[in-house]
Write a protein that holds these residues in place. Sequence first.
Motif, PDB file in Angstrom:
ATOM      1  N   ILE B 361       0.869  -1.171   0.000  1.00 23.37           N
ATOM      2  CA  ILE B 361       0.000   0.000   0.000  1.00 23.37           C
ATOM      3  C   ILE B 361       0.903   1.218   0.000  1.00 23.37           C
ATOM      4  O   ILE B 361       1.649   1.440   0.964  1.00 23.37           O
ATOM      5  CB  ILE B 361      -0.908   0.046   1.263  1.00 23.37           C
ATOM      6  N   THR B 362       0.876   1.955  -1.094  1.00 19.63           N
ATOM      7  CA  THR B 362       1.725   3.140  -1.191  1.00 19.63           C
ATOM      8  C   THR B 362       1.179   4.065  -2.275  1.00 19.63           C
ATOM      9  O   THR B 362       0.507   3.614  -3.206  1.00 19.63           O
ATOM     10  CB  THR B 362       3.188   2.762  -1.528  1.00 19.63           C
ATOM     11  N   GLU B 363       1.501   5.349  -2.154  1.00 18.92           N
ATOM     12  CA  GLU B 363       1.177   6.315  -3.215  1.00 18.92           C
ATOM     13  C   GLU B 363       2.401   6.572  -4.087  1.00 18.92           C
ATOM     14  O   GLU B 363       2.350   7.378  -5.008  1.00 18.92           O
ATOM     15  CB  GLU B 363       0.685   7.631  -2.600  1.00 18.92           C
ATOM     16  N   ASN B 364       3.494   5.869  -3.763  1.00 17.73           N
ATOM     17  CA  ASN B 364       4.748   6.083  -4.471  1.00 17.73           C
ATOM     18  C   ASN B 364       4.951   4.982  -5.522  1.00 17.73           C
ATOM     19  O   ASN B 364       5.197   3.826  -5.193  1.00 17.73           O
ATOM     20  CB  ASN B 364       5.875   6.063  -3.431  1.00 17.73           C
ATOM     21  N   GLU B 365       4.848   5.358  -6.788  1.00 21.20           N
ATOM     22  CA  GLU B 365       4.899   4.360  -7.853  1.00 21.20           C
ATOM     23  C   GLU B 365       6.231   3.626  -7.911  1.00 21.20           C
ATOM     24  O   GLU B 365       6.272   2.418  -8.197  1.00 21.20           O
ATOM     25  CB  GLU B 365       4.611   5.017  -9.217  1.00 21.20           C
ATOM     26  N   ALA B 366       7.322   4.347  -7.619  1.00 18.39           N
ATOM     27  CA  ALA B 366       8.636   3.702  -7.663  1.00 18.39           C
ATOM     28  C   ALA B 366       8.710   2.587  -6.622  1.00 18.39           C
ATOM     29  O   ALA B 366       9.209   1.492  -6.902  1.00 18.39           O
ATOM     30  CB  ALA B 366       9.739   4.731  -7.436  1.00 18.39           C
ATOM     31  N   SER B 367       8.202   2.854  -5.417  1.00 24.64           N
ATOM     32  CA  SER B 367       8.197   1.809  -4.388  1.00 24.64           C
ATOM     33  C   SER B 367       7.332   0.634  -4.829  1.00 24.64           C
ATOM     34  O   SER B 367       7.676  -0.534  -4.616  1.00 24.64           O
ATOM     35  CB  SER B 367       7.637   2.333  -3.060  1.00 24.64           C
ATOM     36  N   ALA B 368       6.180   0.946  -5.423  1.00 26.50           N
ATOM     37  CA  ALA B 368       5.275  -0.115  -5.869  1.00 26.50           C
ATOM     38  C   ALA B 368       5.957  -0.999  -6.896  1.00 26.50           C
ATOM     39  O   ALA B 368       5.914  -2.235  -6.812  1.00 26.50           O
ATOM     40  CB  ALA B 368       3.997   0.493  -6.444  1.00 26.50           C
ATOM     41  N   ASN B 369       6.623  -0.376  -7.867  1.00 27.08           N
ATOM     42  CA  ASN B 369       7.299  -1.158  -8.901  1.00 27.08           C
ATOM     43  C   ASN B 369       8.429  -2.001  -8.311  1.00 27.08           C
ATOM     44  O   ASN B 369       8.633  -3.144  -8.700  1.00 27.08           O
ATOM     45  CB  ASN B 369       7.836  -0.239  -9.997  1.00 27.08           C
ATOM     46  N   LYS B 370       9.148  -1.388  -7.372  1.00 27.15           N
ATOM     47  CA  LYS B 370      10.226  -2.123  -6.731  1.00 27.15           C
ATOM     48  C   LYS B 370       9.672  -3.358  -6.021  1.00 27.15           C
ATOM     49  O   LYS B 370      10.194  -4.467  -6.133  1.00 27.15           O
ATOM     50  CB  LYS B 370      10.944  -1.217  -5.726  1.00 27.15           C
ATOM     51  N   PHE B 371       8.572  -3.160  -5.303  1.00 23.48           N
ATOM     52  CA  PHE B 371       7.936  -4.263  -4.570  1.00 23.48           C
ATOM     53  C   PHE B 371       7.456  -5.340  -5.530  1.00 23.48           C
ATOM     54  O   PHE B 371       7.729  -6.531  -5.358  1.00 23.48           O
ATOM     55  CB  PHE B 371       6.761  -3.688  -3.772  1.00 23.48           C
ATOM     56  N   MET B 372       6.754  -4.925  -6.586  1.00 20.70           N
ATOM     57  CA  MET B 372       6.169  -5.912  -7.491  1.00 20.70           C
ATOM     58  C   MET B 372       7.233  -6.701  -8.243  1.00 20.70           C
ATOM     59  O   MET B 372       7.050  -7.869  -8.529  1.00 20.70           O
ATOM     60  CB  MET B 372       5.176  -5.237  -8.443  1.00 20.70           C
ATOM     61  N   ARG B 373       8.368  -6.059  -8.553  1.00 14.49           N
ATOM     62  CA  ARG B 373       9.419  -6.819  -9.234  1.00 14.49           C
ATOM     63  C   ARG B 373      10.208  -7.671  -8.260  1.00 14.49           C
ATOM     64  O   ARG B 373      10.750  -8.713  -8.631  1.00 14.49           O
ATOM     65  CB  ARG B 373      10.391  -5.866  -9.952  1.00 14.49           C
ATOM     66  N   GLY B 374      10.304  -7.221  -7.002  1.00 17.18           N
ATOM     67  CA  GLY B 374      11.178  -7.904  -6.053  1.00 17.18           C
ATOM     68  C   GLY B 374      10.551  -9.108  -5.383  1.00 17.18           C
ATOM     69  O   GLY B 374      11.239 -10.058  -5.015  1.00 17.18           O
ATOM     70  N   ILE B 375       9.228  -9.069  -5.217  1.00 15.67           N
ATOM     71  CA  ILE B 375       8.557 -10.153  -4.498  1.00 15.67           C
ATOM     72  C   ILE B 375       8.462 -11.383  -5.405  1.00 15.67           C
ATOM     73  O   ILE B 375       8.068 -11.286  -6.561  1.00 15.67           O
ATOM     74  CB  ILE B 375       7.150  -9.709  -4.054  1.00 15.67           C
ATOM     75  N   ASP B 376       8.762 -12.525  -4.810  1.00 11.30           N
ATOM     76  CA  ASP B 376       8.886 -13.781  -5.560  1.00 11.30           C
ATOM     77  C   ASP B 376       7.588 -14.604  -5.477  1.00 11.30           C
ATOM     78  O   ASP B 376       7.639 -15.823  -5.410  1.00 11.30           O
ATOM     79  CB  ASP B 376      10.047 -14.545  -4.907  1.00 11.30           C
TER      80      ASP B 376
END
Lengths: 456, 456
Positions: B361-376
């Motif tokens: 849950i974030t309003e920061n797109e960069a964090s969201a993308n980082k999370f979505m690419r990083g989570i396995d």
Amino acid sequence: MSSQAEVIARNARKAGNVLKVLSDEQRIFILHKIHDALKENAGAIKVANEVDLKVANETGIKPSLIKRLDLFKGDKFEIMLQGIQEIAELEDPVGKVLMARELDEGLTLYKVTAPVGVLLVIFESRPEVIANITALAIKSGNAGILKGGKESVNTFREMSRIINDCIEKYEPECHVPVNAVQLIETRQDVSDLLNQDDYIDLVVPRGSNALVKQIKNNTKIPVLGHADGICSVYVAKDADIEKAKRIVYDAKTNYPAGCNAMETLLINREAKNWEDVLTNLITKGDVTVHLSEDVKEAYLQKLQASNLLTDKIRSKIVLAEESDFYREFLSLDCAVKFVNSTEDAISHINQHSSKHTDSIITENEASANKFMRGIDSAGVYWNASTRFADGFRYGFGAEVGISTAKIHARGPVGLDGLVTYQYQMRGDGQIAGDYLGAGGKKAFVHKDLDINNIVL
Amino acid sequence: MSSQAEVIARNARKAGNVLKVLSDEQRIFILHKIHDALKENAGAIKVANEVDLKVANETGIKPSLIKRLDLFKGDKFEIMLQGIQEIAELEDPVGKVLMARELDEGLTLYKVTAPVGVLLVIFESRPEVIANITALAIKSGNAGILKGGKESVNTFREMSRIINDCIEKYEPECHVPVNAVQLIETRQDVSDLLNQDDYIDLVVPRGSNALVKQIKNNTKIPVLGHADGICSVYVAKDADIEKAKRIVYDAKTNYPAGCNAMETLLINREAKNWEDVLTNLITKGDVTVHLSEDVKEAYLQKLQASNLLTDKIRSKIVLAEESDFYREFLSLDCAVKFVNSTEDAISHINQHSSKHTDSIITENEASANKFMRGIDSAGVYWNASTRFADGFRYGFGAEVGISTAKIHARGPVGLDGLVTYQYQMRGDGQIAGDYLGAGGKKAFVHKDLDINNIVL
């Protein structure tokens, strides 16, 4: 206390989690640096390779194997280096959008390719393979644990040192982690690692069938590979016999040791001039044909009737045993049987083949379609040689291996065999409880979007 | 001598080979006939179902389970019948062209979907599931070996008899073979069948996590299923705390027994008003929060400072143990932990989660993308509830199950989880020996064709 295997596997998993988020540019960057490092250190690699060659000569290994160990014979080393650059420049297999679907306004589901995670790759003694596998693993965003054949241990150790030093040197710049590629050296390491199914996602054995079989029997981790290549060619009733002669000859003799070589030949007893296919195999290809009893009888009769039976042909005929139809000869031999129909051919192949590649020779499209739909193998061909089953011939750019498994990756496997997918959902605070089926009233839209227009 | 399990498995394989070549029309035809037969024999099914209910009542089974056994409660039976028709009318998953590539003039390679082959499906006691699975297996061209929970044995037996009689009756007409669906009854049968990896291609356990785990540990056949659903929600530094409250509440309380329910809540300690997320969970959702020590301390401090600490809240706070972060509560409980960054959240989730579904849950797109690419994990969400991880919500038409495996099928699995692919090659007598790399001079064209224009 953690075992050594667990430490290696856990470190690989950590490295995989880092590799997973790197950009294609970062992965390309390190591959070019690895290329440069191997090129610059050619001298040191040659010294190590000479040690392996000396040991091999002393222990009296077969000359054909020694030839394979020699990394600097002809332009092998240059081709190896070029291969790294070619893999680096392939299309990025990671982050491809496979599906995009609007579930509701502002709530979109994407199916996106992602690295598998951690690969355990076991390969033979050809020293150039370590560079190839390193490049495939890094390009696809996977961490690799590598074990090569013991005859090249000094060369592998030196190349692995150079690769790891290179990765370490550039880690601050491109973030490819040190444990992206780990070399292990003993068979014990391999068998310990085969138990690390919590950390290792895929085992890729590239070597003898015996090796693959042994690995499949000793791990719960999915294995990408093939234990057997029992390919069949079926000469149907309506076969063009000239095509049949060419294809059968190519499928058997072009490279008999290949897993895509024909091992079984099925002949419809009504095919016109079917005997020419056998005679061509024997006289032109020097193939020993293991004939079922009725084929033998009919073949000899035909030849005698037309006065074509020679001593050479006679010497190349063997009576087939039932086990020959389950056999991967890997030599200038094949098993031959009559069948009565396309249905019979399908039934024989589905029972005996190793689900690799099988081909029908016919001018009848309906038979061809029946065959291609009915056969349960990775490759089903119509009027083409089984020898086409190969990643380079399929245009994959790089071949990871050939799989006879039925799920994940089948047949020749390119870089896409080293990726899987994830579902990404992008929303704006949506909760399931607002929708039908979970207590709410909203309905889903489920509108597919054109994936060609999507950049994530 | 063949064991009973081997006979069943071999018959399934034979049936699968027949099903594989049937047209969608033939598969649709039999599904409508099965629908009709079950409808016409509702009376007999009801009698059998009443026997199961009587036995269940006598043995003192929990009322909630008895409710599940009752096939004629409300409109359950009608919904079951409707489900068969809906699956029948879904797009044909078999024979879809995934890729087409011209290798050379007159030599074309097609990647085409094909049934996996033989499925072993193990499910719980809800009697309607047998109809659902029969429909999924036949629609996807697979033979099914089915084992349902023993509490519904009489209902299953009766329905299976009706289905098999129906298939037998129409076999001359539509060629769906009698052994397309086989019911087995004992646990011993299941464990014998788990050894039949020569004949069975995929095991689909739909039941308790304990069952799935046990099956995974006892077979070499690939398993489509999930043993755990440990889903996490991460409230990032830049979270909109109103969205966080709604999503966390929904993810935990909408259906706590679901595998897609949130079990772990990670909070960035710098997120503004993070304490509201917990208070909302407790006061509105009646959730017991298992807090790590620092979260507990900070939360109590915040509440005391603002005079919001109530007895109810106090009663719902438990100190988390480390094992709580590996725990699938399946109840109104969750484990809560502070993290310092998105990287920390990724690292926690990749280590602890079951690779099911995780949300940031974030309003920061960069964090969201980082999370979505990083989570396995199979599902990686941004600002949406983990409860969306569901085949119907994804728009799959039918759900085969949810997979936490990393290859073949991940996350919610539709009919496409029951198919694999084959390479079809259509030629006109081409042989490998004519081409570069195999002794010849011809080069490959490797021209991709538009798959939308191809009919095979």
